[in-house]
Design a protein around this motif. Structure first.
Motif, PDB file in Angstrom:
ATOM      1  N   GLY A  40       0.819  -1.200   0.000  1.00 47.89           N
ATOM      2  CA  GLY A  40       0.000   0.000   0.000  1.00 47.89           C
ATOM      3  C   GLY A  40       0.859   1.258   0.000  1.00 47.89           C
ATOM      4  O   GLY A  40       2.038   1.226  -0.395  1.00 47.89           O
ATOM      5  N   HIS A  41       0.272   2.369   0.457  1.00 50.76           N
ATOM      6  CA  HIS A  41       0.969   3.652   0.529  1.00 50.76           C
ATOM      7  C   HIS A  41       1.008   4.124   1.984  1.00 50.76           C
ATOM      8  O   HIS A  41      -0.006   4.087   2.681  1.00 50.76           O
ATOM      9  CB  HIS A  41       0.247   4.714  -0.317  1.00 50.76           C
ATOM     10  N   PHE A  42       2.162   4.580   2.441  1.00 51.21           N
ATOM     11  CA  PHE A  42       2.288   5.127   3.789  1.00 51.21           C
ATOM     12  C   PHE A  42       1.698   6.527   3.858  1.00 51.21           C
ATOM     13  O   PHE A  42       1.889   7.348   2.948  1.00 51.21           O
ATOM     14  CB  PHE A  42       3.753   5.187   4.228  1.00 51.21           C
ATOM     15  N   ASP A  43       0.981   6.795   4.942  1.00 55.03           N
ATOM     16  CA  ASP A  43       0.482   8.138   5.234  1.00 55.03           C
ATOM     17  C   ASP A  43       1.402   8.721   6.320  1.00 55.03           C
ATOM     18  O   ASP A  43       1.088   8.678   7.512  1.00 55.03           O
ATOM     19  CB  ASP A  43      -0.965   8.066   5.716  1.00 55.03           C
ATOM     20  N   HIS A  44       2.538   9.263   5.894  1.00 57.97           N
ATOM     21  CA  HIS A  44       3.547   9.718   6.846  1.00 57.97           C
ATOM     22  C   HIS A  44       3.074  10.902   7.685  1.00 57.97           C
ATOM     23  O   HIS A  44       3.604  11.138   8.783  1.00 57.97           O
ATOM     24  CB  HIS A  44       4.825  10.092   6.098  1.00 57.97           C
ATOM     25  N   GLY A  45       2.088  11.642   7.207  1.00 59.01           N
ATOM     26  CA  GLY A  45       1.596  12.769   7.978  1.00 59.01           C
ATOM     27  C   GLY A  45       0.829  12.378   9.226  1.00 59.01           C
ATOM     28  O   GLY A  45       0.571  13.227  10.090  1.00 59.01           O
ATOM     29  N   ARG A  46       0.473  11.085   9.358  1.00 62.11           N
ATOM     30  CA  ARG A  46      -0.275  10.617  10.527  1.00 62.11           C
ATOM     31  C   ARG A  46       0.540   9.627  11.365  1.00 62.11           C
ATOM     32  O   ARG A  46      -0.036   8.827  12.098  1.00 62.11           O
ATOM     33  CB  ARG A  46      -1.588   9.970  10.086  1.00 62.11           C
ATOM     34  N   GLU A  47       1.860   9.696  11.259  1.00 57.68           N
ATOM     35  CA  GLU A  47       2.670   8.784  12.053  1.00 57.68           C
ATOM     36  C   GLU A  47       2.532   9.101  13.542  1.00 57.68           C
ATOM     37  O   GLU A  47       2.240  10.228  13.939  1.00 57.68           O
ATOM     38  CB  GLU A  47       4.149   8.839  11.638  1.00 57.68           C
ATOM     39  N   THR A  48       2.733   8.083  14.354  1.00 55.56           N
ATOM     40  CA  THR A  48       2.654   8.216  15.811  1.00 55.56           C
ATOM     41  C   THR A  48       3.921   7.655  16.434  1.00 55.56           C
ATOM     42  O   THR A  48       4.390   6.575  16.042  1.00 55.56           O
ATOM     43  CB  THR A  48       1.432   7.446  16.357  1.00 55.56           C
ATOM     44  N   LEU A  49       4.470   8.379  17.391  1.00 57.01           N
ATOM     45  CA  LEU A  49       5.676   7.946  18.086  1.00 57.01           C
ATOM     46  C   LEU A  49       5.301   7.332  19.429  1.00 57.01           C
ATOM     47  O   LEU A  49       4.592   7.947  20.230  1.00 57.01           O
ATOM     48  CB  LEU A  49       6.629   9.125  18.306  1.00 57.01           C
ATOM     49  N   VAL A  50       5.790   6.117  19.653  1.00 53.92           N
ATOM     50  CA  VAL A  50       5.529   5.394  20.901  1.00 53.92           C
ATOM     51  C   VAL A  50       6.860   5.163  21.600  1.00 53.92           C
ATOM     52  O   VAL A  50       7.806   4.661  20.986  1.00 53.92           O
ATOM     53  CB  VAL A  50       4.836   4.038  20.629  1.00 53.92           C
ATOM     54  N   GLN A  51       6.947   5.547  22.852  1.00 59.19           N
ATOM     55  CA  GLN A  51       8.213   5.419  23.574  1.00 59.19           C
ATOM     56  C   GLN A  51       8.687   3.972  23.586  1.00 59.19           C
ATOM     57  O   GLN A  51       7.893   3.045  23.730  1.00 59.19           O
ATOM     58  CB  GLN A  51       8.082   5.951  24.996  1.00 59.19           C
ATOM     59  N   ALA A  52       9.999   3.811  23.419  1.00 60.53           N
ATOM     60  CA  ALA A  52      10.565   2.469  23.306  1.00 60.53           C
ATOM     61  C   ALA A  52      11.918   2.408  23.991  1.00 60.53           C
ATOM     62  O   ALA A  52      12.646   3.396  24.063  1.00 60.53           O
ATOM     63  CB  ALA A  52      10.716   2.085  21.830  1.00 60.53           C
ATOM     64  N   VAL A  53      12.239   1.220  24.494  1.00 55.06           N
ATOM     65  CA  VAL A  53      13.573   0.921  25.029  1.00 55.06           C
ATOM     66  C   VAL A  53      14.062  -0.317  24.295  1.00 55.06           C
ATOM     67  O   VAL A  53      13.431  -1.379  24.352  1.00 55.06           O
ATOM     68  CB  VAL A  53      13.536   0.675  26.541  1.00 55.06           C
ATOM     69  N   THR A  54      15.174  -0.204  23.593  1.00 58.57           N
ATOM     70  CA  THR A  54      15.697  -1.300  22.781  1.00 58.57           C
ATOM     71  C   THR A  54      17.175  -1.513  23.068  1.00 58.57           C
ATOM     72  O   THR A  54      17.772  -0.799  23.890  1.00 58.57           O
ATOM     73  CB  THR A  54      15.524  -0.977  21.281  1.00 58.57           C
ATOM     74  N   ASP A  55      17.761  -2.481  22.371  1.00 61.11           N
ATOM     75  CA  ASP A  55      19.211  -2.704  22.480  1.00 61.11           C
ATOM     76  C   ASP A  55      19.998  -1.501  21.974  1.00 61.11           C
ATOM     77  O   ASP A  55      21.181  -1.345  22.303  1.00 61.11           O
ATOM     78  CB  ASP A  55      19.612  -3.954  21.688  1.00 61.11           C
ATOM     79  N   ARG A  56      19.356  -0.663  21.177  1.00 65.22           N
ATOM     80  CA  ARG A  56      20.005   0.546  20.669  1.00 65.22           C
ATOM     81  C   ARG A  56      19.834   1.739  21.609  1.00 65.22           C
ATOM     82  O   ARG A  56      20.295   2.836  21.307  1.00 65.22           O
ATOM     83  CB  ARG A  56      19.451   0.895  19.280  1.00 65.22           C
ATOM     84  N   GLY A  57      19.136   1.544  22.706  1.00 61.13           N
ATOM     85  CA  GLY A  57      18.898   2.614  23.655  1.00 61.13           C
ATOM     86  C   GLY A  57      17.436   3.030  23.684  1.00 61.13           C
ATOM     87  O   GLY A  57      16.558   2.346  23.154  1.00 61.13           O
ATOM     88  N   SER A  58      17.185   4.181  24.298  1.00 62.43           N
ATOM     89  CA  SER A  58      15.821   4.685  24.407  1.00 62.43           C
ATOM     90  C   SER A  58      15.485   5.570  23.213  1.00 62.43           C
ATOM     91  O   SER A  58      16.359   6.209  22.633  1.00 62.43           O
ATOM     92  CB  SER A  58      15.659   5.485  25.696  1.00 62.43           C
ATOM     93  N   GLY A  59      14.216   5.596  22.887  1.00 58.81           N
ATOM     94  CA  GLY A  59      13.764   6.411  21.762  1.00 58.81           C
ATOM     95  C   GLY A  59      12.301   6.167  21.507  1.00 58.81           C
ATOM     96  O   GLY A  59      11.499   6.117  22.445  1.00 58.81           O
ATOM     97  N   PHE A  60      11.955   5.963  20.231  1.00 57.70           N
ATOM     98  CA  PHE A  60      10.555   5.809  19.855  1.00 57.70           C
ATOM     99  C   PHE A  60      10.405   4.748  18.762  1.00 57.70           C
ATOM    100  O   PHE A  60      11.294   4.567  17.930  1.00 57.70           O
ATOM    101  CB  PHE A  60       9.985   7.138  19.313  1.00 57.70           C
ATOM    102  N   TRP A  61       9.236   4.080  18.814  1.00 60.17           N
ATOM    103  CA  TRP A  61       8.773   3.310  17.665  1.00 60.17           C
ATOM    104  C   TRP A  61       8.002   4.260  16.763  1.00 60.17           C
ATOM    105  O   TRP A  61       7.242   5.100  17.246  1.00 60.17           O
ATOM    106  CB  TRP A  61       7.845   2.173  18.074  1.00 60.17           C
ATOM    107  N   VAL A  62       8.191   4.132  15.466  1.00 57.62           N
ATOM    108  CA  VAL A  62       7.464   4.966  14.497  1.00 57.62           C
ATOM    109  C   VAL A  62       6.336   4.135  13.900  1.00 57.62           C
ATOM    110  O   VAL A  62       6.576   3.212  13.113  1.00 57.62           O
ATOM    111  CB  VAL A  62       8.401   5.473  13.384  1.00 57.62           C
ATOM    112  N   LEU A  63       5.094   4.452  14.285  1.00 58.33           N
ATOM    113  CA  LEU A  63       3.923   3.756  13.758  1.00 58.33           C
ATOM    114  C   LEU A  63       3.286   4.617  12.678  1.00 58.33           C
ATOM    115  O   LEU A  63       2.864   5.753  12.940  1.00 58.33           O
ATOM    116  CB  LEU A  63       2.918   3.466  14.868  1.00 58.33           C
TER     117      LEU A  63
END
Length: 260
Positions: free
Chosen positions: A94-117
């Motif tokens: 499909g096509h991504f609607d980047h204007g409606r992305e949502t950031l969800v706080q995340a903790v990963t092996d790369r450190g803290s940041g966000f998931w991009v939904l």
């Protein structure tokens, strides 16, 4: 002869006390046995949970290794659940609607940041795709615009079940756009996204242009402490039986003294 009535009175007074001590001993023993039965039931339940968990781990491992299947459509949404769909490899185009992305706080092996939904609009429905991880300094979409492809894309990844109600001691705050879990229904409502599938996809490790977001960071791991819990419950049950046995073989007089 003068001591006989006195002894009789002492014996007559001692008999009710012994009976009362005997009754109390029976109550204590019965209580301990009931607790031991309950602890044994908990141990058996943990063994049953262990069998269920091993079956789940085996089925998830098979889903992760399988060839990707089409993302479930509307006719399948009603039957989607953890036991049957979690971590299934799927793909969607499909096509991504980047204007409606949502950031969800995340903790990963790369450190803290966000998931991009980001919503992926397919010909039949829209689904949220966790495109991957970005650190705090890449929170602004302008810092990773190279990865926001505008054309038709095919996403492959793992199907994940919605995570409602927020995280531990932290509730999602849609009004402030503070997200701690990937609550699909709440995100869709807050971002005014229609026709959203009740699941999301964790994108695989295929690189995005510019390096962000970083996909393929899904952790597939289940705790398996059921045997330890079962042995703990069984051990406590045996300890209770040991004390019940000791208590049962106390004479009424010794039990009465033990209470005092």
């Amino acid at each position: 002869m003068s001591n006989v009535p006195s002894r009789r009175r002492q014996d007559a007074g001692a008999t009710p006390r012994r009976k009362a001590a005997h009754i109390r001993r029976l109550v204590f023993v019965a209580t301990i046995l009931a607790l031991a039965a309950g602890l044994t039931a908990l141990g058996v339940w943990q063994l049953e949970r262990r069998v269920w968990k091993h079956d789940l781990i085996g089925s998830v491992a098979a889903r992760v290794r399988a060839e990707p299947a089409p993302a479930p459509g509307r006719s399948e949404w009603r039957d989607i659940g953890v036991a049957t769909h979690a971590y299934r490899r799927v793909r969607a185009t499909g096509h991504f609607d980047h204007g409606r992305e949502t950031l969800v706080q995340a903790v990963t092996d790369r450190g803290s940041g966000f998931w991009v939904l980001t919503p992926l609009k397919t010909p039949e429905f829209t689904l949220l795709v966790n495109r991957g991880f970005v650190p705090f300094d890449r929170r602004d979409p302008a810092t990773r615009s190279a990865g926001n492809f505008a054309g038709t894309v095919t996403v492959t990844g793992l199907l994940r079940i919605s995570e409602p109600n927020g995280g531990f001691l932290r509730s999602n705050d849609p009004a402030a756009q503070r997200w701690y879990t990937r609550d699909i229904a709440a995100i869709a409502k807050a971002r005014h996204i229609q026709g959203v599938a009740p699941y999301f996809i964790d994108a695989d490790a295929k690189p995005n242009t510019g390096g962000y977001p970083v996909g393929g960071l899904t952790v597939v791991r289940f705790s398996d402490n059921h045997m330890i819990y079962a042995l703990t419950w069984f051990g406590l049950a045996l300890l209770g039986l040991f004390f019940a046995r000791r208590l049962w073989y106390l004479t009424p007089s010794r039990f009465h003294l033990a209470e005092e």
